[in-house]
Design a protein around this motif. Structure first.
Motif, PDB file in Angstrom:
ATOM      1  N   GLU A 208      22.567  19.973  67.854  1.00 26.79           N
ATOM      2  CA  GLU A 208      21.305  20.688  67.891  1.00 26.79           C
ATOM      3  C   GLU A 208      21.466  22.029  67.189  1.00 26.79           C
ATOM      4  O   GLU A 208      22.598  22.510  67.009  1.00 26.79           O
ATOM      5  N   PRO A 209      20.350  22.641  66.772  1.00 20.21           N
ATOM      6  CA  PRO A 209      20.445  23.936  66.093  1.00 20.21           C
ATOM      7  C   PRO A 209      21.313  24.930  66.868  1.00 20.21           C
ATOM      8  O   PRO A 209      21.275  24.987  68.096  1.00 20.21           O
ATOM      9  N   GLU A 210      22.111  25.660  66.113  1.00 15.03           N
ATOM     10  CA  GLU A 210      23.072  26.658  66.568  1.00 15.03           C
ATOM     11  C   GLU A 210      24.418  26.076  66.976  1.00 15.03           C
ATOM     12  O   GLU A 210      25.372  26.829  67.170  1.00 15.03           O
ATOM     13  N   ASP A 211      24.546  24.754  67.093  1.00 17.77           N
ATOM     14  CA  ASP A 211      25.846  24.161  67.429  1.00 17.77           C
ATOM     15  C   ASP A 211      26.819  24.342  66.267  1.00 17.77           C
ATOM     16  O   ASP A 211      26.456  24.113  65.110  1.00 17.77           O
TER      17      ASP A 211
ATOM     18  N   ARG B 103      15.062  19.242  64.462  1.00 12.39           N
ATOM     19  CA  ARG B 103      15.224  19.314  65.919  1.00 12.39           C
ATOM     20  C   ARG B 103      16.643  18.974  66.347  1.00 12.39           C
ATOM     21  O   ARG B 103      17.139  19.480  67.340  1.00 12.39           O
ATOM     22  N   ALA B 104      17.272  18.085  65.602  1.00 11.76           N
ATOM     23  CA  ALA B 104      18.641  17.661  65.891  1.00 11.76           C
ATOM     24  C   ALA B 104      19.195  16.968  64.653  1.00 11.76           C
ATOM     25  O   ALA B 104      18.457  16.682  63.701  1.00 11.76           O
TER      26      ALA B 104
ATOM     27  N   MET C  65      24.801  24.311  62.758  1.00 11.18           N
ATOM     28  CA  MET C  65      23.608  23.480  62.626  1.00 11.18           C
ATOM     29  C   MET C  65      22.399  24.402  62.481  1.00 11.18           C
ATOM     30  O   MET C  65      22.184  25.276  63.310  1.00 11.18           O
ATOM     31  N   ARG C  66      21.643  24.210  61.391  1.00 10.79           N
ATOM     32  CA  ARG C  66      20.425  24.993  61.149  1.00 10.79           C
ATOM     33  C   ARG C  66      19.213  24.249  61.690  1.00 10.79           C
ATOM     34  O   ARG C  66      19.220  23.035  61.835  1.00 10.79           O
ATOM     35  N   ASP C  67      18.134  25.006  61.887  1.00  9.65           N
ATOM     36  CA  ASP C  67      16.898  24.398  62.375  1.00  9.65           C
ATOM     37  C   ASP C  67      15.890  24.127  61.262  1.00  9.65           C
ATOM     38  O   ASP C  67      14.791  23.662  61.520  1.00  9.65           O
ATOM     39  N   LEU C  68      16.275  24.388  60.016  1.00  8.13           N
ATOM     40  CA  LEU C  68      15.367  24.199  58.889  1.00  8.13           C
ATOM     41  C   LEU C  68      16.167  23.699  57.691  1.00  8.13           C
ATOM     42  O   LEU C  68      17.244  24.218  57.402  1.00  8.13           O
ATOM     43  N   ASN C  69      15.654  22.677  57.008  1.00  6.87           N
ATOM     44  CA  ASN C  69      16.297  22.176  55.796  1.00  6.87           C
ATOM     45  C   ASN C  69      15.215  21.591  54.905  1.00  6.87           C
ATOM     46  O   ASN C  69      14.417  20.755  55.350  1.00  6.87           O
ATOM     47  N   GLU C  70      15.201  22.052  53.665  1.00  4.09           N
ATOM     48  CA  GLU C  70      14.243  21.555  52.669  1.00  4.09           C
ATOM     49  C   GLU C  70      12.810  21.590  53.198  1.00  4.09           C
ATOM     50  O   GLU C  70      12.043  20.647  53.039  1.00  4.09           O
TER      51      GLU C  70
ATOM     52  N   LYS D  38      22.163  12.553  59.457  1.00  6.50           N
ATOM     53  CA  LYS D  38      20.785  12.123  59.655  1.00  6.50           C
ATOM     54  C   LYS D  38      20.075  13.233  60.420  1.00  6.50           C
ATOM     55  O   LYS D  38      20.470  13.580  61.536  1.00  6.50           O
ATOM     56  N   GLU D  39      19.037  13.788  59.796  1.00  4.64           N
ATOM     57  CA  GLU D  39      18.259  14.842  60.441  1.00  4.64           C
ATOM     58  C   GLU D  39      17.090  14.229  61.198  1.00  4.64           C
ATOM     59  O   GLU D  39      16.470  13.279  60.724  1.00  4.64           O
ATOM     60  N   HIS D  40      16.801  14.803  62.358  1.00  7.07           N
ATOM     61  CA  HIS D  40      15.688  14.362  63.182  1.00  7.07           C
ATOM     62  C   HIS D  40      14.615  15.445  63.133  1.00  7.07           C
ATOM     63  O   HIS D  40      14.828  16.556  63.616  1.00  7.07           O
ATOM     64  N   THR D  41      13.479  15.112  62.512  1.00 12.41           N
ATOM     65  CA  THR D  41      12.381  16.051  62.337  1.00 12.41           C
ATOM     66  C   THR D  41      11.183  15.572  63.149  1.00 12.41           C
ATOM     67  O   THR D  41      11.197  14.467  63.715  1.00 12.41           O
TER      68      THR D  41
END
Length: 155
Positions: free
Chosen positions: A90-93, A49-50, A39-44, A128-131
């Protein structure tokens, strides 16, 4: 003994323990190749956040089994393990593990790559990304279709 193991689960997994379990007790195995998607913490351009991953139970497992069967049709493999998380991440999972064992490294590398390329287009998962601006569904990428298309010639 050749085996295919497919799991969809909401709980975290240890990619290294999964790989060790796949190859243990198989002295004929000369190669284990694995891909772990994280799981990355940045996309487009958005901070993520999750992420929530959904799937269609039953259909997803059948799709993954068909992908594993395609890899087995092309290469002599000893084992395949496909493990995919669903639910909140979450990011890094770790999200996905594709691990392949074979007597030879070339077969294992190619099979692992084919499986993840097909999984990205053929397995019914929805992200589904949560920003900070709210939630958004992730659209399929053209690059995923292109990655799968290169296998059509039997490479």
């Amino acid at each position: 003994m050749s085996s295919t193991q497919i799991r969809i689960q909401a709980t975290p997994f240890d990619p290294f323990a999964e790989q060790d379990e796949l190859r243990r007790g198989q002295p004929q195995v000369g190669a284990l190749v694995a891909f772990v998607g994280l799981m990355r913490d940045l996309n487009e351009g958005a901070d993520i956040r999750a992420m929530t991953l959904e799937h269609y139970p039953g259909m997803t497992e059948r799709a993954l089994a068909a992908i594993a069967d395609e890899a087995r049709r092309r290469w002599p493999l000893e084992g395949i393990r496909i493990l995919h998380r669903v639910g909140r991440l979450e990011p890094e999972d770790p999200i996905v593990l594709v691990a392949v064992t074979s007597r030879h490294r070339g077969d294992a590398f190619r099979a692992c790559e084919l499986i993840i390329d097909y999984l990205k287009t053929d397995a019914p998962f929805w992200k589904k990304e949560h920003t900070e601006r709210g939630a958004r569904w992730v659209e399929a990428r053209d690059s995923d279709g292109s990655a799968k298309a290169r296998w059509r010639d039997g490479s």
